[in-house]
Motif scaffolding. Structure first.
Motif, PDB file in Angstrom:
ATOM      1  N   TRP A   1       0.792  -1.139   0.007  1.00 45.23           N
ATOM      2  CA  TRP A   1       0.105   0.055   0.122  1.00 45.23           C
ATOM      3  C   TRP A   1       0.856   1.361   0.011  1.00 45.23           C
ATOM      4  O   TRP A   1       0.880   2.131  -0.635  1.00 45.23           O
ATOM      5  CB  TRP A   1      -0.935   0.129   1.166  1.00 45.23           C
ATOM      6  N   ALA A   2       1.824   1.217   0.917  1.00 51.25           N
ATOM      7  CA  ALA A   2       2.863   2.304   0.751  1.00 51.25           C
ATOM      8  C   ALA A   2       3.536   2.453  -0.361  1.00 51.25           C
ATOM      9  O   ALA A   2       3.848   3.785  -0.886  1.00 51.25           O
ATOM     10  CB  ALA A   2       3.745   2.233   2.003  1.00 51.25           C
ATOM     11  N   LEU A   3       3.840   1.389  -1.097  1.00 46.02           N
ATOM     12  CA  LEU A   3       4.657   1.450  -2.173  1.00 46.02           C
ATOM     13  C   LEU A   3       3.649   2.256  -3.402  1.00 46.02           C
ATOM     14  O   LEU A   3       3.969   2.820  -4.207  1.00 46.02           O
ATOM     15  CB  LEU A   3       5.015   0.235  -2.882  1.00 46.02           C
TER      16      LEU A   3
ATOM     17  N   SER B   1      -5.267   4.903  -6.288  1.00 48.17           N
ATOM     18  CA  SER B   1      -4.006   3.895  -6.076  1.00 48.17           C
ATOM     19  C   SER B   1      -4.475   2.962  -5.106  1.00 48.17           C
ATOM     20  O   SER B   1      -4.127   1.760  -5.315  1.00 48.17           O
ATOM     21  CB  SER B   1      -2.852   4.815  -5.589  1.00 48.17           C
ATOM     22  N   SER B   2      -5.330   3.100  -3.890  1.00 49.95           N
ATOM     23  CA  SER B   2      -5.565   2.205  -3.016  1.00 49.95           C
ATOM     24  C   SER B   2      -6.579   1.263  -3.662  1.00 49.95           C
ATOM     25  O   SER B   2      -6.247  -0.025  -3.331  1.00 49.95           O
ATOM     26  CB  SER B   2      -6.432   3.060  -1.926  1.00 49.95           C
ATOM     27  N   LEU B   3      -7.763   1.707  -4.468  1.00 50.05           N
ATOM     28  CA  LEU B   3      -8.425   0.588  -5.195  1.00 50.05           C
ATOM     29  C   LEU B   3      -7.747  -0.269  -6.203  1.00 50.05           C
ATOM     30  O   LEU B   3      -8.076  -1.459  -6.062  1.00 50.05           O
ATOM     31  CB  LEU B   3      -9.622   1.508  -5.998  1.00 50.05           C
TER      32      LEU B   3
ATOM     33  N   SER C   1      -9.972 -13.588   3.640  1.00 52.59           N
ATOM     34  CA  SER C   1     -11.034 -13.206   4.434  1.00 52.59           C
ATOM     35  C   SER C   1     -11.626 -12.136   3.588  1.00 52.59           C
ATOM     36  O   SER C   1     -11.093 -11.012   3.761  1.00 52.59           O
ATOM     37  CB  SER C   1     -10.920 -13.068   5.862  1.00 52.59           C
ATOM     38  N   ARG C   2     -12.926 -12.066   3.358  1.00 53.70           N
ATOM     39  CA  ARG C   2     -13.606 -10.866   2.650  1.00 53.70           C
ATOM     40  C   ARG C   2     -13.704  -9.746   3.325  1.00 53.70           C
ATOM     41  O   ARG C   2     -13.700  -8.654   3.257  1.00 53.70           O
ATOM     42  CB  ARG C   2     -14.560 -11.376   1.827  1.00 53.70           C
ATOM     43  N   GLY C   3     -14.247 -10.429   4.683  1.00 55.20           N
ATOM     44  CA  GLY C   3     -14.504  -9.348   5.730  1.00 55.20           C
ATOM     45  C   GLY C   3     -13.119  -8.443   6.102  1.00 55.20           C
ATOM     46  O   GLY C   3     -13.360  -6.979   6.349  1.00 55.20           O
ATOM     47  N   TYR C   4     -12.104  -9.166   6.408  1.00 57.75           N
ATOM     48  CA  TYR C   4     -11.032  -8.461   6.532  1.00 57.75           C
ATOM     49  C   TYR C   4     -10.552  -7.514   5.740  1.00 57.75           C
ATOM     50  O   TYR C   4     -10.195  -6.291   5.868  1.00 57.75           O
ATOM     51  CB  TYR C   4      -9.710  -9.555   6.701  1.00 57.75           C
ATOM     52  N   LEU C   5     -10.651  -7.818   4.281  1.00 56.58           N
ATOM     53  CA  LEU C   5     -10.297  -6.775   3.169  1.00 56.58           C
ATOM     54  C   LEU C   5     -11.413  -5.779   3.091  1.00 56.58           C
ATOM     55  O   LEU C   5     -10.984  -4.415   2.852  1.00 56.58           O
ATOM     56  CB  LEU C   5     -10.349  -7.562   1.923  1.00 56.58           C
ATOM     57  N   LEU C   6     -12.702  -6.102   3.509  1.00 55.54           N
ATOM     58  CA  LEU C   6     -13.763  -4.762   3.243  1.00 55.54           C
ATOM     59  C   LEU C   6     -13.841  -4.101   4.364  1.00 55.54           C
ATOM     60  O   LEU C   6     -14.114  -2.846   4.302  1.00 55.54           O
ATOM     61  CB  LEU C   6     -15.186  -5.792   3.098  1.00 55.54           C
ATOM     62  N   VAL C   7     -12.955  -4.411   5.525  1.00 55.38           N
ATOM     63  CA  VAL C   7     -12.838  -3.403   6.395  1.00 55.38           C
ATOM     64  C   VAL C   7     -11.639  -2.637   6.283  1.00 55.38           C
ATOM     65  O   VAL C   7     -11.438  -1.483   6.509  1.00 55.38           O
ATOM     66  CB  VAL C   7     -12.658  -4.131   7.905  1.00 55.38           C
ATOM     67  N   ALA C   8     -10.371  -3.261   5.825  1.00 60.73           N
ATOM     68  CA  ALA C   8      -9.261  -2.471   5.752  1.00 60.73           C
ATOM     69  C   ALA C   8      -9.380  -1.340   4.666  1.00 60.73           C
ATOM     70  O   ALA C   8      -8.687  -0.517   4.830  1.00 60.73           O
ATOM     71  CB  ALA C   8      -8.185  -3.654   5.379  1.00 60.73           C
ATOM     72  N   LEU C   9      -9.970  -1.757   3.502  1.00 62.55           N
ATOM     73  CA  LEU C   9     -10.005  -0.753   2.222  1.00 62.55           C
ATOM     74  C   LEU C   9     -10.766   0.631   2.639  1.00 62.55           C
ATOM     75  O   LEU C   9     -10.028   1.488   2.381  1.00 62.55           O
ATOM     76  CB  LEU C   9     -10.657  -1.515   0.939  1.00 62.55           C
ATOM     77  N   PRO C  10     -12.052   0.464   2.907  1.00 65.33           N
ATOM     78  CA  PRO C  10     -12.642   1.494   3.355  1.00 65.33           C
ATOM     79  C   PRO C  10     -11.936   2.580   4.383  1.00 65.33           C
ATOM     80  O   PRO C  10     -11.911   3.595   4.399  1.00 65.33           O
ATOM     81  CB  PRO C  10     -13.856   1.295   3.448  1.00 65.33           C
TER      82      PRO C  10
END
Length: 483
Positions: A70-72, A98-100, A118-127
């Motif tokens: 993400w930083a990259l 860039s994040s999307l 885990s979809r939930g993990y990614l769905l929390v981290a992204l937004p």
């Protein structure tokens, strides 16, 4: 290069480093926060059934890799480029895009290699990460704008051009310090023709450009439209600039034209600039009307306690009708009744002629609004201070005579004084708020009011409406230009 010059010219690098570190900490917070929220303390190894995949996901290691990636991508996406930070929406767009894109790549890799994240993990981290990054960038922008008002963390500019163009550019850049351009000197082919410049701005021949830039530690040359130099001379001037350290900016003879209407197309060495003609029909108008209706309906519901309290305050503290209804001019010159909570005494209109003779607002030959109007009631003064008296116009928006965002709704006597340019304000519905509301409101001159309204009419966008609604909230709370 002296220490003073180094300090001035390295602000871009210093600011980019600050953004990089704060971006990193925000991403760490978002990713590790999502991991703890979704898995709790038992997140070292979270497996998936053997029948789905041969991989077992170690989410601690995955979080570390996601933070680094993400930083990259924020670096690769040029989200910290000095040309976009501090002003305009481009910085926020690049951060979100860039994040999307990163999460899109993660999803593709998971699908290609049969890795069941885990979809939930990614769905929390992204937004959470995107919202936190945008908030962090906004906070940095507030700090940057504050120091830019002092002339720091800005490109130090030498303006090249003729008398009027130079004065206009310097006035605009000093007024809009958040843009990050700080004029320090002027170079021209006719030094004697440059007059009425702000104090402290020297004028030198364009032949001395490099010496002037060195003397004032400038790193940017701004070429005004009337610079009086040939294409060959401009090209040779650009060759004298140090690549990567000194920059050339051309100001075309286009005013109040927003970026979405401008498209550059090089043809046989000519940088042709295409300017789209504004359109006021079709899908754009339907989209704006839908946005207005749904937005006004939501605001009426949310602000209903304020509407009820204001109505009771008006009724209980003064005699007369609850609402003040005034004829205004709307779309295509059609008349409509604009609604406001009554903030004046009942005979306010009868006393208008006397006040018109006695006093007019300074610098505004068409608009009339007194700072200390004796006709305003105590409750009305409070409502005006926070624009509460304007809230009934939400029902004008629901009825279709007004828009949430647009030019200021004019009186018929004002329209009679309009020139051809000012009549273009009537090509769109008048707004409950607009650029005039967030740029000074009653303290604006007539010329500034027209310029801001025409800019909105020529460059409308739905994203721009959302931004103006947000800026209106800030302006109302700050009570800028309200009386």
């Amino acid at each position: 290069m002296g220490s003073g010059e180094t300090t001035r010219t390295n602000w871009r690098l210093r600011y980019a480093r600050r953004l990089a570190w704060s971006d990193f900490f925000v991403v760490v917070w978002a990713v590790w926060g999502a991991q703890l929220l979704w898995f709790g303390d038992d997140s070292e190894r979270v497996g998936v059934p053997e029948k789905l995949t041969t991989f077992t996901v170690n989410y601690t290691m995955f979080s570390v890799l996601l933070v680094l990636a993400w930083a990259l991508v924020l670096t690769i996406g040029a989200t910290r480029e000095s040309r976009i930070v501090g002003a305009g929406p481009e910085e926020y767009k690049r951060v979100a895009a860039s994040s999307l894109q990163l999460f899109g790549v993660v999803a593709i890799i998971g699908f290609a290699f049969q890795i069941q994240f885990s979809r939930g993990y990614l769905l929390v981290a992204l937004p959470a990460g995107i919202v936190a990054l945008l908030l962090e960038r906004w906070l940095w922008r507030q700090w940057l704008n504050s120091v830019r008002r002092l002339g720091r963390y800005s490109a130090r500019c030498v303006v090249v051009g003729g008398s009027r163009d130079v004065r206009d550019i310097i006035a605009t850049l000093r007024r809009q310090s958040s843009a990050g351009y700080y004029p320090v000197a002027v170079c021209t082919t006719r030094p004697g023709a440059i007059v009425d410049l702000p104090s402290g701005i020297p004028v030198e021949p364009v032949a001395e450009l490099q010496a002037v830039m060195k003397q004032h530690h400038a790193d940017t040359v701004i070429m005004a439209a009337g610079h009086g130099m040939s294409a060959r001379e401009v090209r040779e001037l650009s060759w004298t600039l140090v690549p990567g350290e000194q920059h050339l900016v051309m100001v075309p003879n286009l005013v109040d034209v927003a970026g979405p209407r401008i498209h550059t197309r090089p043809v046989a060495g000519l940088p042709l600039v295409h300017v789209e003609t504004p359109r006021y029909e079709g899908a754009g108008r339907f989209t704006k009307r839908a946005f207005d209706y749904l937005g006004a309906l939501l605001l009426v519901i949310v602000l209903s306690p304020v509407l009820i309290a204001a109505a009771l305050a008006v009724k209980l503290t003064s005699r007369g009708p609850l609402l003040f209804k005034q004829e205004r001019i709307g779309l295509h010159g059609e008349k409509f009744r604009m609604l406001k909570f009554r903030s004046m005494v009942v005979d306010a209109e009868a006393r208008l002629g006397e006040l018109l003779q006695r006093e007019r607002d300074a610098g505004n030959e068409v608009l009339f609004k007194l700072k200390d109007d004796p006709r305003v009631t105590p409750v009305g003064r409070f409502m005006r201070r926070f624009s509460i008296d304007e809230l009934p116009q939400l029902f004008n928006v629901l009825g279709g005579s007004m828009s949430l965002v647009g030019p200021r709704p004019p009186l018929a006597r004002e329209v009679e004084l309009y020139d051809e340019a000012a009549h273009r304000r009537l090509l769109v519905r008048p707004g409950l708020t607009g650029l005039w509301q967030v740029s000074g409101r009653s303290s604006l001159s007539w010329e500034d009011s027209i310029r801001l309204d025409l800019y909105y009419v020529e460059n409308w966008s739905l994203v721009g409406d959302v931004v103006l609604l947000w800026r209106t909230l800030k302006a109302v709370l700050a009570r800028n230009g309200a009386y």
